[in-house]
Structures are given as C-alpha cells and as structure tokens.
Enzyme design. Structure first.
Site, PDB file in Angstrom:
ATOM      1  N   MET A 174       0.901  -1.175   0.138  1.00  0.00           N
ATOM      2  CA  MET A 174       0.047   0.068   0.080  1.00  0.00           C
ATOM      3  C   MET A 174       0.871   1.395   0.083  1.00  0.00           C
ATOM      4  SD  MET A 174       0.595   1.108   3.153  1.00  0.00           S
ATOM      5  CE  MET A 174      -0.768   2.100   3.722  1.00  0.00           C
ATOM      6  N   TYR A 175       2.172   0.953   0.192  1.00  0.00           N
ATOM      7  CA  TYR A 175       2.957   2.420   0.001  1.00  0.00           C
ATOM      8  C   TYR A 175       3.018   3.139  -1.262  1.00  0.00           C
ATOM      9  CZ  TYR A 175       5.179   0.866   4.538  1.00  0.00           C
ATOM     10  OH  TYR A 175       5.424   0.398   5.661  1.00  0.00           O
ATOM     11  N   SER A 176       2.308   4.290  -1.264  1.00  0.00           N
ATOM     12  CA  SER A 176       2.260   4.946  -2.739  1.00  0.00           C
ATOM     13  C   SER A 176       1.350   4.282  -3.499  1.00  0.00           C
ATOM     14  CB  SER A 176       3.549   5.246  -3.163  1.00  0.00           C
ATOM     15  OG  SER A 176       4.191   6.387  -2.396  1.00  0.00           O
ATOM     16  N   GLY A 199       1.450   1.043  -4.207  1.00  0.00           N
ATOM     17  CA  GLY A 199       2.070   0.074  -4.893  1.00  0.00           C
ATOM     18  C   GLY A 199       3.327   0.736  -5.670  1.00  0.00           C
TER      19      GLY A 199
END
Length: 319
Positions: A55-57, A59
């Site tokens: 979920m960081y940025s 993907g």
C-alpha cells in the site's frame, strides 16, 4: 544477524522503502531517480535487508524497490526482501484485510510489482478481527509452500493478537511467524511490557519500525511546533510534551559525543534485548551514514539510564 531463531540472516540495519514512491500520492516521497543514490549508498555500506508494503504510494514503492535492487545486486540471493499486506489496495471489500482471497491475490500482485519470483519475508501489516486466524495462517502457509515467500512475519499488533496467530499456526502445523515489525523507540516503549518479551520467548526477531519516531529523535521537530521537514510537519500532531524531554537528553548526549542525535537514539534501540534490525527511513545519504555509525556506538550505563528516565507510559488510545 539471525532473524530470531530462524536461519535467515539479515543486516543489522534494515532500510524501509516507504520513503520512495509517488510524490503525488505522498508529498514527502522520493521518486526513483532521487531514491537510487540513497539506496546505492546503503548497499555499499552493507545493508542487505529491505522492507516495503503493497500500500505504500499505491504500489509505487514496490515497483521502485524491485527496480533498484535488481540494478544494485548481481544476484537475488544477495539481499533480503520483505513486503506487507493488509491495508486497502482497491475499492472492493475483498481488496483489504487478511482473508484467503486477499492474501493469495496480494502476494501475486506484489511479486509482479517487485519483479521477483518470491519475497524472503511476507508480513501481515496489522491484525484482522474480521478474519479467523486459522484462515489467515493457513493461507500464509500455502504461500510459503508455493515458493512465493520464504518466511512470514507480522506487524503492529498487541501481544495477545500475535500469540493467537502463532498458536493457530503451531496447532495447525502451518508456517510460524519469525519476525515482528512493531513501533518501538525512545518515546514509544509500550511493547516492552508484553509483545517484546513474548517475541523473545518464542524466538521471534524484532525489527522495529519508526526507530526515530518519524524524525522526532533526529531533531526534525521542536516543542514550539516548528518542523524542519515535510515528513516532520505531517507527524507533529502525534508528539507529547514529555517526548521532547527525551529529545533533550538525546541531544545532550549527542553533543557531548560529537554525533548526530539519530546515532544516539539508534544506538539505544540496537542495544535493547530482542531487537534484530531496526527499519530506518532515509531521504538522504546522511541518514544512512548516521544509522551505520550507530552500529559501533556503545552507550554508557549512565547514558542509557538518562535516556530512559524521562519516559512516560502512553494511554491505550495513544498506542
């Protein structure tokens, strides 16, 4: 350094890749071109453990992580790659959580973004009260048996929740958890009560995130509310007045030693029982150098006592 009682070896410092991604999605994130010299310096200084999440940025962090590590290492076996799953990655009700459906879909999506056939450590990002723990741990075991992950870990939960997961894995003969990525630093020590002792007893390696309290312990924020970085400004609302009492001690020791405050805070964390490898964030090469310097910094007993004395326990609502 062995990750708990497992046979997996990781560098004493892990590099968190949340800082690299899409600046549009996260204002403080660095794009691939900006991230490359920082990650390259980390590799040159011996860091081989890299942690990201789906979920960081949205993907983008996994994409950048995969590209950089492929360029910077000659062989996939030379580094340890970790990612996480739980938070929403789409609009649907099954695009989140720890259900079998989401786990099996998410590992394939992560591997595609990372450009690899497997991750070394697949971590559940949080506890999911809506999914039976047996469903979660059996799905994780299937992921390991399919060769898509070598080990499994967990992050950000209470001791009783982690115990429930680990007991389910043991009872079903499924893959047990080898790592716990928890929030742990000089201004948040609540896991010393139960979670860390549990991990030590079970032989689970502790790989803390936010070792500098989102930059507070590096001096990016002041009592006045002043913030020196974009990330620091975003985190300012979470600080308590007593946290700055701890920072005052960190700064005093750092000044006396002639090192940055981050070195002192990391040296304390590295000396704590059960801690295998703090996961640092770095938006400059200096941050990497500060972390590596902490590896050889031995605090005196009086310094450790001074650092720990101002701490005040957090309410559950703050935890």
């Amino acid at each position: 350094m062995r990750l708990g009682r497992s046979g997996l070896k990781v560098s004493r410092i892990g590099l968190g890749m949340m800082s690299y991604g899409d600046p549009v999605a996260q204002s403080w994130a660095l794009g691939e071109d900006q991230a490359e010299p920082i990650v390259r310096r980390a590799v040159e200084l011996g860091i081989t453990f890299f942690d990201t999440a789906d979920m960081y940025s949205d993907g983008a962090s996994e994409v950048i992580t995969g590209r950089l590590l492929t360029r910077l290492f000659a062989r996939r076996e030379e580094y340890v790659l970790a990612t996480k799953v739980f938070y929403p990655t789409g609009p649907g009700p099954n695009d989140r959580g720890l259900s079998r459906k989401h786990l099996l879909a998410s590992i394939d999506s992560s591997l595609k973004r990372l450009g690899t056939d497997y991750v070394d450590l697949y971590q559940i990002h949080r506890f999911d009260p809506e999914t039976p723990v047996e469903e979660t741990v059996q799905a994780l075991d299937d992921i390991v048996r399919a060769g898509k992950a070598r080990y499994v870990g967990a992050s950000g939960m209470y001791a009783w929740q982690f115990a429930k997961l680990q007991m389910a894995a043991a009872g079903g003969g499924w893959t047990r958890f080898v790592a716990m990525q928890n929030r742990y630093n000089l201004v948040n020590r609540e896991d010393e009560r139960e979670l860390i002792p549990l991990c030590r007893d079970l032989g689970v390696g502790v790989v803390p995130y936010s070792p500098l309290a989102r930059g507070l312990l590096a001096g990016t924020r002041e009592r006045t509310g002043e913030a020196r970085t974009i990330r620091g400004a975003a985190a300012a609302g979470s600080d308590r007045p007593v946290d700055f009492d701890v920072l005052d001690v960190v700064r005093a020791i750092a000044q006396r030693r002639g090192v940055p405050p981050a070195c002192v805070a990391l040296a304390w964390l590295l000396s704590q029982p059960g801690v295998t490898a703090p996961i640092i964030g770095a938006t400059s090469e200096r941050h990497i150098h500060d972390a590596i310097a902490a590896l050889t910094m031995a605090l005196e007993d009086t310094e450790t006592s001074d650092l720990e004395r101002p701490y005040v326990a957090r309410l559950l609502s703050d935890y």
